[in-house]
Design a protein around this motif. Sequence first.
Motif, PDB file in Angstrom:
ATOM      1  N   MET A   1      25.992  30.337  13.620  1.00  0.00           N
ATOM      2  CA  MET A   1      25.060  29.277  12.358  1.00  0.00           C
ATOM      3  C   MET A   1      26.526  28.944  11.309  1.00  0.00           C
ATOM      4  O   MET A   1      27.207  30.129  10.997  1.00  0.00           O
ATOM      5  N   LEU A   2      26.334  27.494  11.150  1.00  0.00           N
ATOM      6  CA  LEU A   2      27.254  27.167   9.366  1.00  0.00           C
ATOM      7  C   LEU A   2      26.974  26.913   8.957  1.00  0.00           C
ATOM      8  O   LEU A   2      26.604  26.076   9.001  1.00  0.00           O
ATOM      9  N   GLU A   3      27.532  27.387   7.511  1.00  0.00           N
ATOM     10  CA  GLU A   3      26.881  26.610   6.383  1.00  0.00           C
ATOM     11  C   GLU A   3      27.392  26.563   5.354  1.00  0.00           C
ATOM     12  O   GLU A   3      28.384  26.726   4.786  1.00  0.00           O
ATOM     13  N   LEU A   4      26.927  25.258   4.823  1.00  0.00           N
ATOM     14  CA  LEU A   4      27.546  24.693   4.169  1.00  0.00           C
ATOM     15  C   LEU A   4      27.362  24.767   2.396  1.00  0.00           C
ATOM     16  O   LEU A   4      25.397  24.606   2.139  1.00  0.00           O
ATOM     17  N   LYS A   5      28.205  25.346   1.158  1.00  0.00           N
ATOM     18  CA  LYS A   5      27.141  25.974   0.008  1.00  0.00           C
ATOM     19  C   LYS A   5      27.567  25.016  -0.748  1.00  0.00           C
ATOM     20  O   LYS A   5      29.192  25.524  -1.372  1.00  0.00           O
ATOM     21  N   ASN A   6      27.086  24.001  -1.877  1.00  0.00           N
ATOM     22  CA  ASN A   6      27.117  23.321  -2.906  1.00  0.00           C
ATOM     23  C   ASN A   6      28.560  22.813  -2.528  1.00  0.00           C
ATOM     24  O   ASN A   6      29.949  23.050  -3.457  1.00  0.00           O
ATOM     25  N   ILE A   7      28.784  21.777  -1.449  1.00  0.00           N
ATOM     26  CA  ILE A   7      30.403  21.893  -1.079  1.00  0.00           C
ATOM     27  C   ILE A   7      30.466  20.340  -2.179  1.00  0.00           C
ATOM     28  O   ILE A   7      29.760  19.366  -2.015  1.00  0.00           O
ATOM     29  N   GLN A   8      32.121  20.244  -2.890  1.00  0.00           N
ATOM     30  CA  GLN A   8      32.345  18.988  -3.502  1.00  0.00           C
ATOM     31  C   GLN A   8      33.690  19.107  -3.609  1.00  0.00           C
ATOM     32  O   GLN A   8      34.062  19.412  -2.426  1.00  0.00           O
ATOM     33  N   TYR A   9      34.184  17.090  -3.251  1.00  0.00           N
ATOM     34  CA  TYR A   9      35.033  17.114  -2.632  1.00  0.00           C
ATOM     35  C   TYR A   9      35.896  16.163  -3.675  1.00  0.00           C
ATOM     36  O   TYR A   9      35.544  14.696  -3.623  1.00  0.00           O
ATOM     37  N   ASP A  10      36.614  16.517  -4.542  1.00  0.00           N
ATOM     38  CA  ASP A  10      36.996  15.029  -5.764  1.00  0.00           C
ATOM     39  C   ASP A  10      39.250  14.850  -5.017  1.00  0.00           C
ATOM     40  O   ASP A  10      39.575  15.725  -4.285  1.00  0.00           O
TER      41      ASP A  10
ATOM     42  N   GLU B   1      42.106  11.958  -6.642  1.00  0.00           N
ATOM     43  CA  GLU B   1      42.816  11.788  -8.116  1.00  0.00           C
ATOM     44  C   GLU B   1      41.914  10.463  -8.923  1.00  0.00           C
ATOM     45  O   GLU B   1      41.802  10.048  -7.628  1.00  0.00           O
ATOM     46  N   GLY B   2      42.343  10.768  -9.708  1.00  0.00           N
ATOM     47  CA  GLY B   2      41.567  10.029 -11.106  1.00  0.00           C
ATOM     48  C   GLY B   2      39.190  10.125 -10.759  1.00  0.00           C
ATOM     49  O   GLY B   2      38.561   9.391 -11.296  1.00  0.00           O
ATOM     50  N   ASN B   3      39.649  12.200 -11.039  1.00  0.00           N
ATOM     51  CA  ASN B   3      38.339  11.682 -10.716  1.00  0.00           C
ATOM     52  C   ASN B   3      37.418  11.196  -9.938  1.00  0.00           C
ATOM     53  O   ASN B   3      35.548  11.487 -10.370  1.00  0.00           O
ATOM     54  N   LYS B   4      37.874  10.765  -8.870  1.00  0.00           N
ATOM     55  CA  LYS B   4      36.744  10.265  -7.931  1.00  0.00           C
ATOM     56  C   LYS B   4      35.824  11.441  -6.531  1.00  0.00           C
ATOM     57  O   LYS B   4      36.720  12.336  -6.325  1.00  0.00           O
ATOM     58  N   GLU B   5      34.825  11.386  -7.093  1.00  0.00           N
ATOM     59  CA  GLU B   5      33.670  12.503  -6.156  1.00  0.00           C
ATOM     60  C   GLU B   5      33.676  11.909  -4.600  1.00  0.00           C
ATOM     61  O   GLU B   5      32.880  10.510  -4.619  1.00  0.00           O
ATOM     62  N   ILE B   6      34.047  12.850  -3.550  1.00  0.00           N
ATOM     63  CA  ILE B   6      34.514  11.808  -2.705  1.00  0.00           C
ATOM     64  C   ILE B   6      33.062  12.609  -1.440  1.00  0.00           C
ATOM     65  O   ILE B   6      32.156  12.113  -0.872  1.00  0.00           O
ATOM     66  N   LEU B   7      32.384  14.085  -2.380  1.00  0.00           N
ATOM     67  CA  LEU B   7      31.926  14.597  -1.352  1.00  0.00           C
ATOM     68  C   LEU B   7      30.953  15.440  -2.906  1.00  0.00           C
ATOM     69  O   LEU B   7      31.433  15.795  -3.720  1.00  0.00           O
ATOM     70  N   LYS B   8      29.754  15.353  -3.179  1.00  0.00           N
ATOM     71  CA  LYS B   8      28.384  15.560  -3.659  1.00  0.00           C
ATOM     72  C   LYS B   8      28.063  16.137  -3.965  1.00  0.00           C
ATOM     73  O   LYS B   8      26.710  16.003  -3.285  1.00  0.00           O
ATOM     74  N   ASP B   9      27.846  17.895  -4.006  1.00  0.00           N
ATOM     75  CA  ASP B   9      27.242  19.073  -3.954  1.00  0.00           C
ATOM     76  C   ASP B   9      26.278  19.234  -2.263  1.00  0.00           C
ATOM     77  O   ASP B   9      24.958  19.027  -1.933  1.00  0.00           O
ATOM     78  N   ILE B  10      27.456  18.981  -1.291  1.00  0.00           N
ATOM     79  CA  ILE B  10      26.896  19.627   0.116  1.00  0.00           C
ATOM     80  C   ILE B  10      25.887  20.928   0.488  1.00  0.00           C
ATOM     81  O   ILE B  10      27.145  21.114   0.496  1.00  0.00           O
ATOM     82  N   SER B  11      24.834  20.658   0.634  1.00  0.00           N
ATOM     83  CA  SER B  11      24.600  21.714   1.474  1.00  0.00           C
ATOM     84  C   SER B  11      23.712  21.457   2.460  1.00  0.00           C
ATOM     85  O   SER B  11      22.500  20.736   2.629  1.00  0.00           O
ATOM     86  N   LEU B  12      24.159  22.463   3.718  1.00  0.00           N
ATOM     87  CA  LEU B  12      23.490  21.827   4.605  1.00  0.00           C
ATOM     88  C   LEU B  12      23.865  23.505   5.902  1.00  0.00           C
ATOM     89  O   LEU B  12      24.418  24.163   5.601  1.00  0.00           O
ATOM     90  N   LYS B  13      22.731  23.410   6.620  1.00  0.00           N
ATOM     91  CA  LYS B  13      23.404  24.817   7.661  1.00  0.00           C
ATOM     92  C   LYS B  13      23.317  23.658   9.202  1.00  0.00           C
ATOM     93  O   LYS B  13      22.073  23.098   9.358  1.00  0.00           O
TER      94      LYS B  13
ATOM     95  N   ILE C   1      31.788  27.611   2.284  1.00  0.00           N
ATOM     96  CA  ILE C   1      31.361  27.248   3.752  1.00  0.00           C
ATOM     97  C   ILE C   1      31.804  28.947   4.262  1.00  0.00           C
ATOM     98  O   ILE C   1      32.483  29.803   4.636  1.00  0.00           O
ATOM     99  N   LEU C   2      30.772  28.996   5.601  1.00  0.00           N
ATOM    100  CA  LEU C   2      30.273  30.306   5.819  1.00  0.00           C
ATOM    101  C   LEU C   2      30.367  29.761   7.418  1.00  0.00           C
ATOM    102  O   LEU C   2      28.900  29.096   7.398  1.00  0.00           O
ATOM    103  N   LEU C   3      30.704  30.841   8.313  1.00  0.00           N
ATOM    104  CA  LEU C   3      30.777  30.864   9.828  1.00  0.00           C
ATOM    105  C   LEU C   3      29.897  32.111  10.273  1.00  0.00           C
ATOM    106  O   LEU C   3      30.591  33.581   9.737  1.00  0.00           O
ATOM    107  N   ASP C   4      28.692  31.789  10.477  1.00  0.00           N
ATOM    108  CA  ASP C   4      27.892  33.273  10.754  1.00  0.00           C
ATOM    109  C   ASP C   4      27.990  34.504   9.938  1.00  0.00           C
ATOM    110  O   ASP C   4      28.215  36.037  10.443  1.00  0.00           O
TER     111      ASP C   4
END
Length: 244
Positions: A1-10, A12-24, A58-61
């Motif tokens: 199982m792949l688990e994403l916990k509170n993933i954020q990606y910014d 330059e320029g402080n632009k948020e592309i991903l905002k607090d993504i949590s998924l299983k 990011i957690l894998l198994d």
Amino acid sequence: MLELKNIQYDVEGNKEILKDISLKIEDRFVAVTGPNGGGKSTLAKIIAGIVKPTAGKILLDGQDITEASITERAKMGISYAFQQPVRFKGLTVKDLLTMAAGKNTSVQEACNILSEVGLCARDYVNREVNGSLSGGELKRIEIAMIIARGTKISIFDEPEAGIDLWSFNSLINVFEKMYREMGGSILIISHQERILNIADKIILIAGGRVEKSGSKEEILPELLSTTGSGACNMLLSKNEGTRN
């Protein structure tokens, strides 16, 4: 199982592309959809290790792989197919399948894998992976490489992009066969209704956030019935998006 916990990606320029993504991601076939620029491809690249998140885990198994490189993740069982497949001048299709499998692959083994993705093996096994191959052929060869690897998670970034309708129809058949015969999970970034329709789970991403996540039966009817502006109003028609 792949688990994403509170993933954020910014960026330059402080632009948020991903905002607090949590998924299983534990279903056999998961489709990620949403409007262009919403962060879908960035999310796929973060899972594959091409891009590192600004924050989150990011957690894998159960194992934390957040800092693992793309090579390390490949060894752990994560495969990534690019939206525009890479050409390898000087390498044959058999060479690539051997590299993907991590062992010496016989001509017969290579032919069997090519047959699974609908390619006539004798025409392709010794063919160089160069500009003579069409987009549809390259995509099917790339899928054959993932089949040869037999990975836990196979990621495809808009596999319908840049291919003709005939090749797209063939790809649908390939994905259906992968679903029936391969273990592990298939994660596909796509706008296409026909791909969404064979998914177990659909994740809608818009504005860098998960807007909706659930079974195909829960999510797809709402996506197809939404009108006007908004995050859900982005599905293409069944044939739109394929190119000649």
